[in-house]
Structures are given as C-alpha cells and as structure tokens.
Motif scaffolding. Structure first.
Motif: not given
Length: 182
Positions: A41-43, A85-91, A94-101, A120-124
C-alpha cells in the motif's frame, strides 16, 4: 514512444496479491526485466507503520484502505479485511533504479488515498515528468488535487474524465518539456 526504443523501467504497487501476480505474469510475457510488481500500500493513513489494514472488494475493482461504508461513496459491498506492507515510492524507486533516474509517467489510481500519497511522496514528485491521476470525491476534490500539484510545479494538461464523484486528470511537470522523460 517516450522510451525511445528502450524496454520500460518502473514498478506497480497493489494491495491485492492476485492483481500483483497478474501484473508479474504480464511483465514476464512482455519480457520487461526492469518492471516490478509489489504487494503493498502507498498513501497509507499511517505511513510510519510497516503494515496497514486494507479492504478487498469482491471484484478486482474498488478495493481501498478505507471501508466505503464509512465514506460517502455509497458502495454497499462485502469487504475482506487484510493487512499488507506499506511502501514508500521514493525509497523503492531509488533502490531499483538509483537516485538520478527520472520517472516519465506516474499513474496514481489508489481509491481514496491520492492526497495521502501525494503529501507523503513530494520528494519523488520532483523527479516525475507527468502524472495520470484518478481522484474520488469521497476522499478529495479535483480542485484540491490540482492546487496541490500546482504547488509542486505541475500544470493540469488534460481532463480525461470529469464526473461528479470522480475523474481522471493528466498533469505535466512545468520544468520538463514534452518527451524529456526517461
């Protein structure tokens, strides 16, 4: 077209394990090694918790973290309560594709959790070029979604569906030009 001939990269999240399994089968059938499907779940209304309550509808449509009987949606359904489980999209991104994609397109269809997710996902959101979002009146309004995304550098590009109780909107990041997404 936007992928410029590359296989897509991305992931989807669904709290219904059957839908996640279906997504994984479709990913495999299409031969997309960099597309992932996660059960979760996100959000979440409790984003710091590792798990959250979720309600599965008797069909594959309309499941939500909210039992609709507690809302104005009017869906008289028999819900199956599960914990996911809850998920954070930004994390996860970043884990899957790196910080720059960058993310070329973010599709948000989470049955009432739209504003929780966006807040919750303003960084993303800063790495997203376009957003396709379904909103639901019992949880938010079209104007609330548009105002929030405007504050985060998105402009409403197209109204795809605009019904009294829900709608689908397409937003474009004002800082990105058409076709610039990864």
């Amino acid at each position: 077209h936007a992928a410029h001939g590359r296989a897509p990269r991305g992931f989807c999240v669904d709290a219904d394990a059957a839908q996640v399994e279906l997504a994984r089968k479709n990913v495999a059938l299409n031969g997309w090694p960099e597309v992932h499907a996660f059960c979760g779940l996100v959000g979440s209304t409790h984003p710091k918790d590792d798990e959250a309550e979720f309600f599965l509808a008797p069909t594959s449509l309309g499941s939500s973290q909210f039992a609709y009987r507690e809302t104005e949606s009017g869906h008289p359904l028999d819900w199956k309560r599960i914990v996911v489980p809850t998920l954070r999209v930004e994390a996860t991104w970043t884990r899957l594709f790196g910080a720059d994609l960058r993310c070329g397109c973010l599709k948000v269809d989470i049955e009432g959790s739209e504003m929780n997710f966006l807040r919750q996902e303003t960084g993303f959101l800063a790495r997203v070029d376009t957003i396709l979002l379904e909103w639901h009146i019992w949880a938010t309004t079209r104007d609330e979604v548009a105002r929030f995304l405007e504050e985060h550098h998105f402009r409403l590009d197209q109204t795809i569906e605009d019904e009294p109780r829900h709608g689908v909107l397409f937003f474009r990041n004002r800082g990105r030009t058409k076709g610039s997404g990864e």
